[in-house]
Design a protein around this motif. Structure first.
Motif, PDB file in Angstrom:
ATOM      1  N   ARG A   1       0.802  -1.222   0.000  1.00 21.47           N
ATOM      2  CA  ARG A   1       0.000   0.000   0.000  1.00 21.47           C
ATOM      3  C   ARG A   1       0.837   1.275   0.000  1.00 21.47           C
ATOM      4  O   ARG A   1       0.424   2.299  -0.542  1.00 21.47           O
ATOM      5  N   VAL A   2       2.032   1.242   0.613  1.00 21.45           N
ATOM      6  CA  VAL A   2       2.829   2.450   0.770  1.00 21.45           C
ATOM      7  C   VAL A   2       3.487   2.828  -0.559  1.00 21.45           C
ATOM      8  O   VAL A   2       3.799   1.975  -1.385  1.00 21.45           O
ATOM      9  N   GLY A   3       3.692   4.139  -0.757  1.00 16.50           N
ATOM     10  CA  GLY A   3       4.240   4.621  -2.014  1.00 16.50           C
ATOM     11  C   GLY A   3       5.680   4.214  -2.249  1.00 16.50           C
ATOM     12  O   GLY A   3       6.051   3.767  -3.335  1.00 16.50           O
ATOM     13  N   LYS A   4       6.556   4.383  -1.242  1.00 12.99           N
ATOM     14  CA  LYS A   4       7.976   4.023  -1.347  1.00 12.99           C
ATOM     15  C   LYS A   4       8.284   2.952  -0.300  1.00 12.99           C
ATOM     16  O   LYS A   4       8.738   3.251   0.797  1.00 12.99           O
ATOM     17  N   PRO A   5       8.025   1.677  -0.615  1.00 10.58           N
ATOM     18  CA  PRO A   5       8.177   0.630   0.397  1.00 10.58           C
ATOM     19  C   PRO A   5       9.636   0.324   0.699  1.00 10.58           C
ATOM     20  O   PRO A   5      10.530   0.599  -0.104  1.00 10.58           O
ATOM     21  N   LEU A   6       9.868  -0.253   1.864  1.00  9.07           N
ATOM     22  CA  LEU A   6      11.201  -0.729   2.213  1.00  9.07           C
ATOM     23  C   LEU A   6      11.657  -1.791   1.230  1.00  9.07           C
ATOM     24  O   LEU A   6      12.803  -1.794   0.764  1.00  9.07           O
ATOM     25  N   VAL A   7      10.773  -2.701   0.896  1.00  6.56           N
ATOM     26  CA  VAL A   7      11.033  -3.759  -0.088  1.00  6.56           C
ATOM     27  C   VAL A   7       9.915  -3.716  -1.118  1.00  6.56           C
ATOM     28  O   VAL A   7       8.739  -3.845  -0.765  1.00  6.56           O
ATOM     29  N   ASP A   8      10.276  -3.511  -2.363  1.00  8.12           N
ATOM     30  CA  ASP A   8       9.284  -3.483  -3.443  1.00  8.12           C
ATOM     31  C   ASP A   8       8.861  -4.920  -3.737  1.00  8.12           C
ATOM     32  O   ASP A   8       9.531  -5.645  -4.475  1.00  8.12           O
ATOM     33  N   LEU A   9       7.763  -5.335  -3.129  1.00  4.60           N
ATOM     34  CA  LEU A   9       7.326  -6.721  -3.274  1.00  4.60           C
ATOM     35  C   LEU A   9       6.938  -7.052  -4.711  1.00  4.60           C
ATOM     36  O   LEU A   9       7.112  -8.193  -5.158  1.00  4.60           O
ATOM     37  N   ARG A  10       6.440  -6.078  -5.433  1.00  3.70           N
ATOM     38  CA  ARG A  10       6.076  -6.339  -6.823  1.00  3.70           C
ATOM     39  C   ARG A  10       7.318  -6.618  -7.662  1.00  3.70           C
ATOM     40  O   ARG A  10       7.333  -7.542  -8.479  1.00  3.70           O
ATOM     41  N   ALA A  11       8.363  -5.810  -7.451  1.00  2.96           N
ATOM     42  CA  ALA A  11       9.609  -6.052  -8.186  1.00  2.96           C
ATOM     43  C   ALA A  11      10.239  -7.371  -7.769  1.00  2.96           C
ATOM     44  O   ALA A  11      10.763  -8.117  -8.604  1.00  2.96           O
ATOM     45  N   ASN A  12      10.180  -7.678  -6.480  1.00  2.00           N
ATOM     46  CA  ASN A  12      10.801  -8.906  -5.991  1.00  2.00           C
ATOM     47  C   ASN A  12       9.967 -10.144  -6.260  1.00  2.00           C
ATOM     48  O   ASN A  12      10.422 -11.258  -5.987  1.00  2.00           O
ATOM     49  N   SER A  13       8.747  -9.954  -6.767  1.00  2.50           N
ATOM     50  CA  SER A  13       7.938 -11.111  -7.148  1.00  2.50           C
ATOM     51  C   SER A  13       8.156 -11.508  -8.605  1.00  2.50           C
ATOM     52  O   SER A  13       7.607 -12.511  -9.054  1.00  2.50           O
ATOM     53  N   ARG A  14       8.967 -10.718  -9.344  1.00  2.00           N
ATOM     54  CA  ARG A  14       9.322 -11.140 -10.694  1.00  2.00           C
ATOM     55  C   ARG A  14      10.008 -12.494 -10.641  1.00  2.00           C
ATOM     56  O   ARG A  14      10.783 -12.773  -9.730  1.00  2.00           O
ATOM     57  N   ARG A  15       9.764 -13.296 -11.650  1.00  2.00           N
ATOM     58  CA  ARG A  15      10.251 -14.672 -11.605  1.00  2.00           C
ATOM     59  C   ARG A  15      11.748 -14.747 -11.336  1.00  2.00           C
ATOM     60  O   ARG A  15      12.208 -15.532 -10.503  1.00  2.00           O
ATOM     61  N   GLN A  16      12.512 -13.920 -12.027  1.00  2.00           N
ATOM     62  CA  GLN A  16      13.963 -13.996 -11.912  1.00  2.00           C
ATOM     63  C   GLN A  16      14.442 -13.670 -10.494  1.00  2.00           C
ATOM     64  O   GLN A  16      15.296 -14.353  -9.934  1.00  2.00           O
ATOM     65  N   VAL A  17      13.882 -12.625  -9.903  1.00  2.00           N
ATOM     66  CA  VAL A  17      14.280 -12.230  -8.552  1.00  2.00           C
ATOM     67  C   VAL A  17      13.771 -13.238  -7.531  1.00  2.00           C
ATOM     68  O   VAL A  17      14.508 -13.664  -6.628  1.00  2.00           O
ATOM     69  N   LEU A  18      12.519 -13.633  -7.661  1.00  2.00           N
ATOM     70  CA  LEU A  18      11.914 -14.555  -6.704  1.00  2.00           C
ATOM     71  C   LEU A  18      12.655 -15.889  -6.676  1.00  2.00           C
ATOM     72  O   LEU A  18      13.002 -16.405  -5.602  1.00  2.00           O
ATOM     73  N   LEU A  19      12.918 -16.448  -7.854  1.00  2.00           N
ATOM     74  CA  LEU A  19      13.594 -17.742  -7.904  1.00  2.00           C
ATOM     75  C   LEU A  19      15.037 -17.646  -7.410  1.00  2.00           C
ATOM     76  O   LEU A  19      15.544 -18.572  -6.775  1.00  2.00           O
TER      77      LEU A  19
END
Length: 475
Positions: free
Chosen positions: A258-276
């Protein structure tokens, strides 16, 4: 989507000699920070005597460092992206120096735990260093440099054990902390003199709520994992902390989305390459600690067990040290595989080597050379895998988020080692034999840990198989 890394003005055109100095200084800083993890290991059997405390209480000198590192790594990475990576690196080294001095002046448990906590807060140095390399080096030099920086984690941990054991046997134990303070000071001066500040900043406001929620959740998680065996896995304390941890993680996820500038960008870190890649990091760290927890015990257990080798802590360190040296030695190979075929294949090669090393351990663990062979094979595999991970992470996130992304990746390694330690404690407790009235892990317990190491490496191989085929680091 592939992220393009921009060329940041003159920093990319720095003279080769200057670039080499930057890499050497940052890698040295990484080695110094990783030394802190094995600093007190040789002291643990005698700390109750030195500090007039119980054996259970003195284990907090290790747990405190682990908790502080877990909290600091993602937080410092985000602060580095916002306010300057070199600045946060210097602050981290300053905390390490302060913690080392506090430890050197400690004669009771409480101040030593404070010192070890301050040392743990320096753990963000490695992801910060990797991100500085991305900003300062030409694209073709980044894989090799980041592989060396990533390998420094294993090098410091492996070399720290024999050095700390030797110092602890010959000199007063406080000398360990004075040496750590001296190395930290040297690293601080070198960074100050030779490492430039990165021009890449993300800006924005720091997510204090997200940092607080994540820190609290991590503390509870690692407390459950590291102390659950002591408290009892079904005790009210363990279950209560576990439930609180789950609630905090759920709250943190909702907040970060929900926050504009998160500590960890969960959307970016949910990309397949980063997540795996993060999942693979956790599995590799889990698998690596199986060796670190098993081999020293086999080496030190009395020969009357039928499988122990009855060696000293110094010999243990000398047997384990080659694994760290091999991690650094294979970093150029990891960079070459990354440049020619892509980091995915370096990760796969590492998983194959780790599985092979533990497979050897299933059949050969009755002599020093056999255990050296196991540690070298596992160390080489970990070096190849860890060398590839920064390229995978930085190939999927923008430059202004690279420090926080690498910090999260480092955090996954910490969680993996904690889970491995918890499993090992359970295995060694359940599969034991009686030796002169004292329970010690049985041969079957060590075989089980080797099998777990094989299973972890195979699991990491399966994860790596789903990574994108293309070479992900673009500049």
């Amino acid at each position: 989507m592939t992220i393009q890394t921009p060329v940041h003005g003159l920093s990319r055109q720095r003279a080769p000699k200057g670039r080499n100095r930057i890499v050497a200084v940052l890698a040295f800083a990484g080695v110094v920070v990783s030394l802190m993890h094995s600093l007190v290991v040789p002291l643990l059997p005698r700390l109750p005597e030195f500090l007039t405390a119980s054996a259970a209480d003195t284990t907090w000198t290790v747990t405190a460092t682990l908790l502080a590192a877990a909290v600091a790594t993602p937080t410092v990475g985000r602060l580095g992206d916002m306010y300057g990576k070199r600045r946060m690196l210097l602050i981290s080294m300053g905390l390490l120096i302060a913690g080392s001095v506090v430890g050197a002046l400690s004669y009771s448990l409480a101040p030593l735990i404070v010192g070890r906590t301050l040392q743990g807060l320096a753990a963000g140095v490695i992801p910060l260093g990797i991100s500085i390399m991305r900003d300062e080096l030409p694209p073709n030099k980044v894989p090799g440099a980041t592989a060396a920086m990533s390998a420094s984690l294993g090098v410091g941990g492996a070399l720290g054990l024999p050095v700390a054991a030797l110092i602890a046997q010959v000199l007063d134990w406080h000398t360990l902390f004075w040496v750590a303070a001296a190395l930290g000071t040297l690293s601080f001066v070198l960074v100050l003199a030779l490492v430039p500040e990165s021009p890449v900043r993300s800006g924005g406001r720091f997510d204090f709520v997200g940092a607080l929620l994540m820190s609290a959740a991590l503390v509870l998680l690692l407390l459950v994992v590291s102390r659950g065996g002591l408290w009892g896995w079904y005790s009210a304390v363990t279950i209560g902390l576990g439930a609180g941890c789950l609630v905090l993680w759920i709250c943190w996820i909702f907040w970060e989305l929900r926050v504009g500038k998160p500590l960890v960008d969960l959307r970016a870190n949910s990309r397949r390459q980063v997540l795996l890649t993060n999942v693979a990091s956790l599995i590799f760290a889990f698998s690596m600690l199986c060796m670190s927890l098993s081999l020293p015990q086999i080496l030190q257990l009395p020969t009357e067990t039928g499988y122990g080798l009855g060696q000293s802590m110094l010999v243990v360190g000398l047997v384990m040290a080659p694994s760290g040296l091999v991690m650094m030695a294979v970093s150029p190979l990891s960079a070459w595989i990354t440049a020619s075929a892509g980091p995915k294949w370096s990760l796969i090669a590492g998983a194959v080597l780790v599985a092979g090393g533990y497979s050897v351990g299933l059949f050969l663990m009755g002599a020093l050379w056999q255990l050296v062979l196991v540690s070298v094979l596992v160390g080489a595999g970990i070096g190849l895998a860890y060398g590839a991970m920064p390229s995978l992470i930085m190939g999927a996130v923008p430059p202004e988020e690279s420090a926080s992304a690498n910090g999260l990746n480092s955090l996954m390694r910490s969680v993996g080692t904690s889970l491995s330690a918890a499993l090992a404690g359970l295995v060694f407790a359940q599969m034991s034999m009686d030796l002169n009235g004292n329970p010690v892990p049985s041969r079957e317990a060590f075989l089980m840990m080797m099998a777990v190491g094989v299973a972890g490496a195979v699991g990491a191989l399966g994860v790596a198989a789903f990574l994108p085929r293309r070479k992900p680091l673009r500049s």
